[in-house]
Design a protein around this motif. Sequence first.
Motif, short mmCIF file in Angstrom:
data_model
loop_
_atom_site.label_atom_id
_atom_site.label_comp_id
_atom_site.label_asym_id
_atom_site.label_seq_id
_atom_site.Cartn_x
_atom_site.Cartn_y
_atom_site.Cartn_z
N TRP A 1 0.85 -1.20 0.00
CA TRP A 1 0.00 0.00 0.00
C TRP A 1 0.88 1.25 0.00
O TRP A 1 1.79 1.38 0.83
N TYR A 2 0.59 2.14 -0.95
CA TYR A 2 1.36 3.38 -1.11
C TYR A 2 0.45 4.60 -0.94
O TYR A 2 -0.75 4.53 -1.20
N ARG A 3 1.03 5.70 -0.55
CA ARG A 3 0.33 6.97 -0.50
C ARG A 3 1.05 7.96 -1.41
O ARG A 3 2.28 8.04 -1.42
N GLN A 4 0.27 8.71 -2.16
CA GLN A 4 0.80 9.76 -3.02
C GLN A 4 0.12 11.06 -2.64
O GLN A 4 -1.02 11.32 -3.03
N GLN A 5 0.80 11.87 -1.88
CA GLN A 5 0.25 13.15 -1.47
C GLN A 5 0.26 14.12 -2.65
O GLN A 5 1.05 13.94 -3.59
N PRO A 6 -0.61 15.12 -2.62
CA PRO A 6 -0.76 16.02 -3.77
C PRO A 6 0.58 16.57 -4.26
O PRO A 6 1.34 17.15 -3.48
N GLY A 7 0.85 16.38 -5.54
CA GLY A 7 2.06 16.90 -6.15
C GLY A 7 3.34 16.23 -5.71
O GLY A 7 4.43 16.73 -6.02
N GLN A 8 3.23 15.09 -5.04
CA GLN A 8 4.43 14.43 -4.52
C GLN A 8 4.55 13.01 -5.06
O GLN A 8 3.71 12.53 -5.82
N SER A 9 5.62 12.38 -4.65
CA SER A 9 5.86 11.02 -5.11
C SER A 9 5.14 10.00 -4.24
O SER A 9 4.39 10.35 -3.34
N LEU A 10 5.38 8.75 -4.51
CA LEU A 10 4.74 7.67 -3.77
C LEU A 10 5.60 7.28 -2.57
O LEU A 10 6.83 7.17 -2.67
N THR A 11 4.93 7.01 -1.48
CA THR A 11 5.59 6.55 -0.27
C THR A 11 4.93 5.27 0.18
O THR A 11 3.69 5.21 0.29
N LEU A 12 5.74 4.27 0.48
CA LEU A 12 5.20 3.00 0.93
C LEU A 12 4.65 3.14 2.35
O LEU A 12 5.36 3.62 3.24
N ILE A 13 3.40 2.71 2.53
CA ILE A 13 2.79 2.72 3.86
C ILE A 13 3.12 1.41 4.58
O ILE A 13 3.61 1.41 5.71
N ALA A 14 2.82 0.30 3.92
CA ALA A 14 3.00 -1.00 4.57
C ALA A 14 2.99 -2.11 3.53
O ALA A 14 2.52 -1.93 2.41
N THR A 15 3.51 -3.24 3.96
CA THR A 15 3.50 -4.46 3.17
C THR A 15 2.60 -5.46 3.87
O THR A 15 2.73 -5.68 5.08
N ALA A 16 1.70 -6.07 3.10
CA ALA A 16 0.72 -6.99 3.68
C ALA A 16 0.94 -8.41 3.17
O ALA A 16 0.87 -8.66 1.97
N ASN A 17 1.22 -9.32 4.08
CA ASN A 17 1.32 -10.74 3.77
C ASN A 17 0.07 -11.45 4.27
O ASN A 17 -0.46 -11.10 5.33
N GLN A 18 -0.37 -12.43 3.54
CA GLN A 18 -1.54 -13.20 3.98
C GLN A 18 -1.19 -14.01 5.21
O GLN A 18 -0.17 -14.69 5.24
N GLY A 19 -2.03 -13.90 6.22
CA GLY A 19 -1.86 -14.71 7.41
C GLY A 19 -0.96 -14.11 8.46
O GLY A 19 -0.70 -14.75 9.49
N SER A 20 -0.46 -12.91 8.25
CA SER A 20 0.38 -12.27 9.26
C SER A 20 0.07 -10.79 9.29
O SER A 20 -0.57 -10.25 8.39
N GLU A 21 0.54 -10.13 10.34
CA GLU A 21 0.30 -8.69 10.44
C GLU A 21 1.13 -7.94 9.40
O GLU A 21 2.23 -8.36 9.04
N ALA A 22 0.58 -6.83 8.98
CA ALA A 22 1.29 -6.02 8.00
C ALA A 22 2.54 -5.41 8.62
O ALA A 22 2.61 -5.19 9.83
N THR A 23 3.51 -5.15 7.77
CA THR A 23 4.74 -4.49 8.19
C THR A 23 4.70 -3.03 7.76
O THR A 23 4.61 -2.75 6.56
N TYR A 24 4.75 -2.12 8.73
CA TYR A 24 4.59 -0.70 8.45
C TYR A 24 5.94 -0.01 8.31
O TYR A 24 6.90 -0.33 9.02
N GLU A 25 5.96 0.98 7.43
CA GLU A 25 7.17 1.79 7.26
C GLU A 25 7.22 2.87 8.33
O GLU A 25 6.20 3.19 8.97
N SER A 26 8.40 3.43 8.48
CA SER A 26 8.58 4.49 9.45
C SER A 26 7.62 5.64 9.16
O SER A 26 7.50 6.09 8.02
N GLY A 27 6.95 6.10 10.20
CA GLY A 27 6.01 7.21 10.04
C GLY A 27 4.57 6.78 9.86
O GLY A 27 3.67 7.63 9.84
N PHE A 28 4.34 5.49 9.72
CA PHE A 28 2.98 4.96 9.55
C PHE A 28 2.72 3.95 10.66
O PHE A 28 3.57 3.12 10.96
N VAL A 29 1.53 4.04 11.26
CA VAL A 29 1.20 3.15 12.38
C VAL A 29 -0.10 2.43 12.13
O VAL A 29 -0.99 2.92 11.42
N ILE A 30 -0.22 1.28 12.75
CA ILE A 30 -1.37 0.40 12.52
C ILE A 30 -2.67 1.05 12.98
O ILE A 30 -3.72 0.84 12.37
#
Lengths: 115, 113
Positions: free
Chosen positions: A34-63
Amino acid sequence: SAVISQKPSRDICQRGTSLTIQCQVDSQVTMMFWYRQQPGQSLTLIATANQGSEATYESGFVIDKFPISRPNLTFSTLTVSNMSPEDSSIYLCSVEAPGQVYGYTFGSGTRLTVV
Amino acid sequence: AQSVTQLGSHVSVSEGALVLLRCNYSSSVPPYLFWYVQYPNQGLQLLLKYTSAATLVKGINGFEAEFKKSETSFHLTKPSAHMSDAAEYFCAVSEVGFQKLVFGTGTRLLVSP
């Protein structure tokens, strides 16, 4: 390559509410991103989601703010909780296309406006 | 940490002219490199990728890019611009063995008649 259906394509939401974005893939994939693209900016990864386990969040993003579900190998949801205008962005899901090493496919995105 | 620098937030060319979009990367290990295109109100489409095979990579729509390790660059080129090439272009890097993409800030390509 994989085909991704992302819903909703856009939404306008009141501050303080939550929105759940769905990502459906036409084939089974191990990892969804999952990525976020803020207005006029590039893409930033929010988290990686694997089936059967909790997602792994990038710095600055919380569950608590961006809870993610991954109930099976073809589907994932991202919720944007307790929204504020700063959450107005395009949110995109991405998968590694089956049979294509490092061939990442992106959904068409969800354009979120928080008022 | 990996990073990508795209020089020029906007590039303007005339139809039929050479397109050159610049991308420099920083990585402590051999990287994988990507160029994506984003048309208005659409998601990202992969143009091409470098994954340690041939250093000159050919992609879709007549685009190509050359990996130059000595210059830590992966510039995107197209010999002759078409009006339909007008879009936002993103360079991205990933470490070998990892699947996280780190994107540059993007370059908007404007094509005039």
